[in-house]
Design a protein around this motif. Structure first.
Motif, PDB file in Angstrom:
ATOM      1  N   GLY A 204       0.805  -1.220   0.000  1.00 20.13           N
ATOM      2  CA  GLY A 204       0.000   0.000   0.000  1.00 20.13           C
ATOM      3  C   GLY A 204       0.835   1.265   0.000  1.00 20.13           C
ATOM      4  N   SER A 205       2.128   1.158   0.289  1.00 23.12           N
ATOM      5  CA  SER A 205       2.992   2.343   0.329  1.00 23.12           C
ATOM      6  C   SER A 205       4.178   2.262  -0.622  1.00 23.12           C
ATOM      7  CB  SER A 205       3.561   2.531   1.747  1.00 23.12           C
ATOM      8  OG  SER A 205       2.540   2.777   2.671  1.00 23.12           O
ATOM      9  N   CYS A 206       4.724   1.061  -0.832  1.00 17.72           N
ATOM     10  CA  CYS A 206       5.969   0.994  -1.612  1.00 17.72           C
ATOM     11  C   CYS A 206       5.702   1.287  -3.086  1.00 17.72           C
ATOM     12  CB  CYS A 206       6.655  -0.358  -1.424  1.00 17.72           C
ATOM     13  SG  CYS A 206       5.720  -1.774  -1.997  1.00 17.72           S
ATOM     14  N   GLN A 207       6.727   1.815  -3.749  1.00 20.64           N
ATOM     15  CA  GLN A 207       6.614   2.176  -5.159  1.00 20.64           C
ATOM     16  C   GLN A 207       7.357   1.148  -5.997  1.00 20.64           C
ATOM     17  OE1 GLN A 207       8.289   6.126  -5.481  1.00 20.64           O
ATOM     18  NE2 GLN A 207       6.821   6.997  -4.011  1.00 20.64           N
ATOM     19  N   ILE A 208       6.918   1.003  -7.246  1.00 19.34           N
ATOM     20  CA  ILE A 208       7.572   0.008  -8.105  1.00 19.34           C
ATOM     21  C   ILE A 208       9.067   0.366  -8.302  1.00 19.34           C
ATOM     22  CG2 ILE A 208       6.848   1.073 -10.310  1.00 19.34           C
ATOM     23  CD1 ILE A 208       7.103  -2.734  -9.661  1.00 19.34           C
ATOM     24  N   GLY A 209       9.373   1.656  -8.330  1.00 12.19           N
ATOM     25  CA  GLY A 209      10.789   2.064  -8.449  1.00 12.19           C
ATOM     26  C   GLY A 209      11.593   1.609  -7.243  1.00 12.19           C
ATOM     27  N   GLY A 210      10.970   1.684  -6.053  1.00 17.10           N
ATOM     28  CA  GLY A 210      11.620   1.206  -4.831  1.00 17.10           C
ATOM     29  C   GLY A 210      11.750  -0.311  -4.852  1.00 17.10           C
ATOM     30  N   ASN A 211      10.712  -0.971  -5.347  1.00 20.34           N
ATOM     31  CA  ASN A 211      10.758  -2.436  -5.439  1.00 20.34           C
ATOM     32  C   ASN A 211      11.905  -2.891  -6.341  1.00 20.34           C
ATOM     33  OD1 ASN A 211       7.141  -2.500  -5.694  1.00 20.34           O
ATOM     34  ND2 ASN A 211       8.393  -2.602  -3.854  1.00 20.34           N
ATOM     35  N   VAL A 212      12.010  -2.228  -7.479  1.00 21.70           N
ATOM     36  CA  VAL A 212      13.070  -2.606  -8.419  1.00 21.70           C
ATOM     37  C   VAL A 212      14.437  -2.282  -7.810  1.00 21.70           C
ATOM     38  CG1 VAL A 212      14.088  -2.003 -10.660  1.00 21.70           C
ATOM     39  CG2 VAL A 212      11.630  -2.428 -10.477  1.00 21.70           C
ATOM     40  N   SER A 213      14.538  -1.128  -7.186  1.00 19.37           N
ATOM     41  CA  SER A 213      15.833  -0.707  -6.635  1.00 19.37           C
ATOM     42  C   SER A 213      16.292  -1.584  -5.484  1.00 19.37           C
ATOM     43  CB  SER A 213      15.770   0.755  -6.184  1.00 19.37           C
ATOM     44  OG  SER A 213      15.368   1.551  -7.265  1.00 19.37           O
ATOM     45  N   THR A 214      15.337  -2.233  -4.803  1.00 14.65           N
ATOM     46  CA  THR A 214      15.728  -3.163  -3.721  1.00 14.65           C
ATOM     47  C   THR A 214      15.697  -4.611  -4.201  1.00 14.65           C
ATOM     48  OG1 THR A 214      13.411  -3.190  -2.995  1.00 14.65           O
ATOM     49  CG2 THR A 214      14.899  -1.742  -1.789  1.00 14.65           C
ATOM     50  N   ASN A 215      15.258  -4.831  -5.446  1.00 12.38           N
ATOM     51  CA  ASN A 215      15.019  -6.204  -5.919  1.00 12.38           C
ATOM     52  C   ASN A 215      14.158  -6.942  -4.883  1.00 12.38           C
ATOM     53  OD1 ASN A 215      15.096  -8.531  -7.489  1.00 12.38           O
ATOM     54  ND2 ASN A 215      17.054  -9.221  -6.626  1.00 12.38           N
ATOM     55  N   ALA A 216      13.036  -6.336  -4.561  1.00 10.74           N
ATOM     56  CA  ALA A 216      12.159  -6.903  -3.525  1.00 10.74           C
ATOM     57  C   ALA A 216      11.734  -8.324  -3.898  1.00 10.74           C
ATOM     58  CB  ALA A 216      10.934  -6.005  -3.360  1.00 10.74           C
ATOM     59  N   GLY A 217      11.672  -9.167  -2.884  1.00  8.55           N
ATOM     60  CA  GLY A 217      11.312 -10.569  -3.117  1.00  8.55           C
ATOM     61  C   GLY A 217       9.827 -10.777  -2.848  1.00  8.55           C
ATOM     62  N   GLY A 218       9.493 -10.949  -1.575  1.00  9.26           N
ATOM     63  CA  GLY A 218       8.086 -11.016  -1.203  1.00  9.26           C
ATOM     64  C   GLY A 218       7.484 -12.395  -1.280  1.00  9.26           C
ATOM     65  N   LEU A 219       6.149 -12.390  -1.426  1.00  8.05           N
ATOM     66  CA  LEU A 219       5.341 -13.582  -1.160  1.00  8.05           C
ATOM     67  C   LEU A 219       5.103 -14.462  -2.377  1.00  8.05           C
ATOM     68  CD1 LEU A 219       2.910 -11.332   0.846  1.00  8.05           C
ATOM     69  CD2 LEU A 219       4.493 -12.945   1.901  1.00  8.05           C
ATOM     70  N   ARG A 220       5.459 -13.957  -3.560  1.00  8.48           N
ATOM     71  CA  ARG A 220       5.174 -14.743  -4.770  1.00  8.48           C
ATOM     72  C   ARG A 220       6.419 -15.200  -5.504  1.00  8.48           C
ATOM     73  NH1 ARG A 220       0.562 -11.036  -7.093  1.00  8.48           N
ATOM     74  NH2 ARG A 220      -1.157 -11.909  -5.878  1.00  8.48           N
ATOM     75  N   LEU A 221       7.572 -14.917  -4.920  1.00  6.72           N
ATOM     76  CA  LEU A 221       8.818 -15.226  -5.630  1.00  6.72           C
ATOM     77  C   LEU A 221       8.930 -16.709  -5.952  1.00  6.72           C
ATOM     78  CD1 LEU A 221      12.128 -13.479  -5.239  1.00  6.72           C
ATOM     79  CD2 LEU A 221      12.198 -15.954  -5.135  1.00  6.72           C
ATOM     80  N   VAL A 222       8.408 -17.532  -5.036  1.00 10.11           N
ATOM     81  CA  VAL A 222       8.473 -18.978  -5.225  1.00 10.11           C
ATOM     82  C   VAL A 222       7.819 -19.396  -6.546  1.00 10.11           C
ATOM     83  CG1 VAL A 222       6.331 -19.553  -3.966  1.00 10.11           C
ATOM     84  CG2 VAL A 222       8.236 -21.147  -3.899  1.00 10.11           C
ATOM     85  N   ARG A 223       6.855 -18.629  -7.003  1.00 10.33           N
ATOM     86  CA  ARG A 223       6.158 -18.950  -8.248  1.00 10.33           C
ATOM     87  C   ARG A 223       6.712 -18.178  -9.458  1.00 10.33           C
ATOM     88  NH1 ARG A 223       0.831 -20.712  -9.105  1.00 10.33           N
ATOM     89  NH2 ARG A 223       0.237 -20.525 -11.281  1.00 10.33           N
ATOM     90  N   TYR A 224       6.890 -16.871  -9.293  1.00 11.43           N
ATOM     91  CA  TYR A 224       7.203 -16.037 -10.457  1.00 11.43           C
ATOM     92  C   TYR A 224       8.663 -15.593 -10.550  1.00 11.43           C
ATOM     93  CZ  TYR A 224       2.157 -16.062 -10.783  1.00 11.43           C
ATOM     94  OH  TYR A 224       0.857 -16.473 -10.870  1.00 11.43           O
ATOM     95  N   GLY A 225       9.469 -15.964  -9.568  1.00 11.06           N
ATOM     96  CA  GLY A 225      10.882 -15.627  -9.641  1.00 11.06           C
ATOM     97  C   GLY A 225      11.155 -14.186  -9.231  1.00 11.06           C
TER      98      GLY A 225
END
Ligand code: FAD
Ligand code: MLT
Ligand code: ZN
Length: 535
Positions: A204-225
């Protein structure tokens, strides 16, 4: 004043109305007839009880080569961005200077909000020529002190750049500006029949630019890499203002070095990401979420092994939490109930499946759960019958970081470890700390990612000395990573050698020097201070 926004998981797919899994002894599903959702006040309500701890300035000296902001600079920025995008307001700056964990606090006097790539370019060009240090900031949900200034760095937030540029329904490629909030992209794609390949509690707060810059993993990585696989293109602005247009939408492109990868996970130290193109998977119609109990960690591991084989392509999340984690969620989050009452179990696993054939998926999951129950891998379990139940299970798992913050001080570690060894660290830490702290283990078991958290009433250097360097040494011995998904930021810039060789770090430093010779981009972060000179 800007606030972090609590999020409720957006569950996009349909749920079956009848139970898929009948527990031989009881029917815990009946305990979930009412809707449970997370408080909408969320992150905003508990700020006054947070234990502040500011680690930054005690350890590092401000780089004297950096200039200090003056009124000419501010007027220059107003000329480029307009008055209202040059923020000097104290409340806004307090938020932007303080990280989500309230551990790191800078003293920046200026927050800039460019609206276009051209504006980002002009701002950086000027900062570089004036040697004004800058911090790129997204949703400020980072957990390693990377998103806030250490001293008086100028904060640049591309949150006003929030347009979806294009979406191709055939390829599933989304092109958008870097300031788009993840949850807004999720909603946009939902209307198109697609989903984002990443999902995390801070959506609800993070931005896609922040996600990319941190290479965020999260809850779906197991499926989508990881984002290294799904991000197809990036537009970024270098420290000198040059715009790198690498915003391709191709899945295959072997023309030379794939430089976009340098920006994925470099935490704002090499450039500001302004646009992203990302491959999104189609939204599938059948989703099931199960909340299961296991008697020991070995059963969790075996369950993962079995889930990979028996659920195969429909497995979309495999998360685990220990009973300390569930206890925290029950004690500190509003509206959270134990899905498997009345007893507490040692471990809990949340499994999500996502597929396109409801009856086939159900059959598969049911067979897997029955087999696991008969084999003694699961001691209890419940399957969500509707979207509210599924949400309530996810709220427990996603709510653990927030519950930890409410409980007091948190020492947070995000480690990649061999799955079979992972929980030994939690147990060793418990033995080491005895009654002085609560040691909590949860995380993305399907990806070998442990979130080890140590919770105490308040911060105490004596406790910290028992945790570090022990945690890093232990991880290094297993050839694990001291940052699985959160990054290094300020917290672990000097710890990089636990996971990377001297030669590798040296090359990183050379790349940094080449791309940002004045070192203005996110100084003091990511790379060790011994290698980057700050004078
Ligand atoms: P920020 O926190 O603002 O910044 C993070 C870093 O990226 C900083 O170094 C900053 O300088 C840089 N940066 C930000 N925007 C840009 C840009 N446009 N260009 C260049 N650099 C930029 N992380 C996970 O990986 N997995 C999880 O499951 C997860 N769950 C979380 C749950 C909660 C409740 C919270 C609070 C955090 C969680 N995080 C998780 C951590 C965090 O949300 C992620 O790291 C996220 O990707 C950060 O995005 P942001 O926009 O908030 O970036
Ligand atoms: C999570 O998986 O919940 C996040 O990475 C946040 C955390 O580690 O606390
Ligand atoms: Zn995580």
């Amino acid at each position: 004043m800007q606030k972090w926004r609590a999020t409720r998981r957006l569950l996009l797919n349909s749920y079956s109305s009848k139970s898929l899994f009948h527990h031989p002894r009881s029917n815990p599903i009946s305990d979930h007839s009412t809707t449970i959702s997370r408080s909408s006040s969320g992150f905003e309500s508990w700020t006054s009880r947070i234990h502040y701890r500011h680690f930054a300035t005690a350890m590092i000296q401000r780089n004297p080569a950096f200039s200090t902001l003056n009124s000419d600079d501010i007027n220059y920025f107003k000329g480029i961005l307009g008055e209202k995008n040059v923020i000097e307001d104290e409340d806004a700056l307090l938020f932007a200077n303080t990280d989500w964990m309230r551990k790191y606090k800078g003293s920046s006097k200026l927050l800039l909000q460019p609206r276009t790539t051209q504006e980002v370019s002009e701002v950086l060009k000027y900062c570089n020529s004036r040697r004004l240090a800058v911090v790129p900031q997204g949703g400020n949900t980072g957990l390693v002190g990377g998103s806030v200034p250490v001293f008086d760095e100028v904060i640049i937030n591309v949150g006003s750049m929030k347009q979806v540029i294009s979406f191709d329904k055939v390829s599933g490629v989304l092109v958008c500006e870097a300031g788009c909030i993840l949850e807004n992209l999720v909603s946009f794609l939902d209307n198109q029949g697609f989903i984002m390949p990443l999902d995390l509690g801070a959506k609800g707060s993070c931005q896609i630019g922040g996600n990319v810059s941190t290479n965020a993993g999260g809850l779906r990585l197991v499926r989508y890499g990881s984002l290294h696989g799904t991000v197809l293109g990036i537009e970024a602005v270098l420290a000198n203002g040059d715009v790198l247009d690498m915003l391709g939408t191709l899945r295959k492109d072997n023309t030379g070095y794939d430089l976009k990868h340098l920006f994925i996970g470099s935490e704002g130290s090499l450039g500001i990401v302004t646009k992203v193109s990302i491959l999104t998977p189609p939204k599938l119609s059948s989703v099931n979420v199960a909340f299961l109990a296991c008697k020991d960690y070995s059963s969790c591991q075996k369950l993962l092994f079995e889930a990979r084989r028996r659920l195969g392509e429909i497995l979309s999340a495999f998360e685990f939490l220990d009973n300390e984690s569930l206890n925290l969620a029950l004690n500190h989050l509003e509206g959270v109930r134990n899905p498997l009452p009345p007893s507490m179990h040692n471990f809990y696993v949340l499994i999500e499946t996502t597929g396109s054939d409801e009856s086939y998926d159900k059959e598969k999951l049911e067979a897997f759960l029955l087999r696991s129950m008969e084999g003694g891998l699961i001691s209890d379990g419940v399957i969500a019958q509707d979207i509210n139940q599924a949400s309530s299970f996810w709220n427990i798992r996603e709510g653990v970081p927030e519950a930890l913050m409410k409980a007091g001080a948190v020492y947070k570690y995000d480690l990649s470890l061999p799955v079979e060894k992972m929980y030994n660290l939690v147990e060793e830490m418990r033995t080491k700390l005895g009654n002085s702290a609560k040691v909590i283990g949860y995380g993305h078991l399907g990806d070998g990612n442990l979130h080890l958290n140590i919770s105490t009433p308040q911060y105490d250097d004596a406790i910290l000395a028992q945790i570090e360097p022990f945690v890093y040494e232990w991880t290094s011995k297993q050839r694990g990573s001291i940052s699985a998904e959160h990054g290094l930021g300020l917290m672990k810039a000097n710890k990089i050698f636990y996971s990377k060789s001297h030669e590798t770090v040296q090359l990183m430093a050379s790349i940094k020097k080449l791309m940002d010779p004045n070192g203005i981009l996110n100084p003091y972060k990511v790379l060790p201070h011994s290698i980057i000179s700050y004078s």
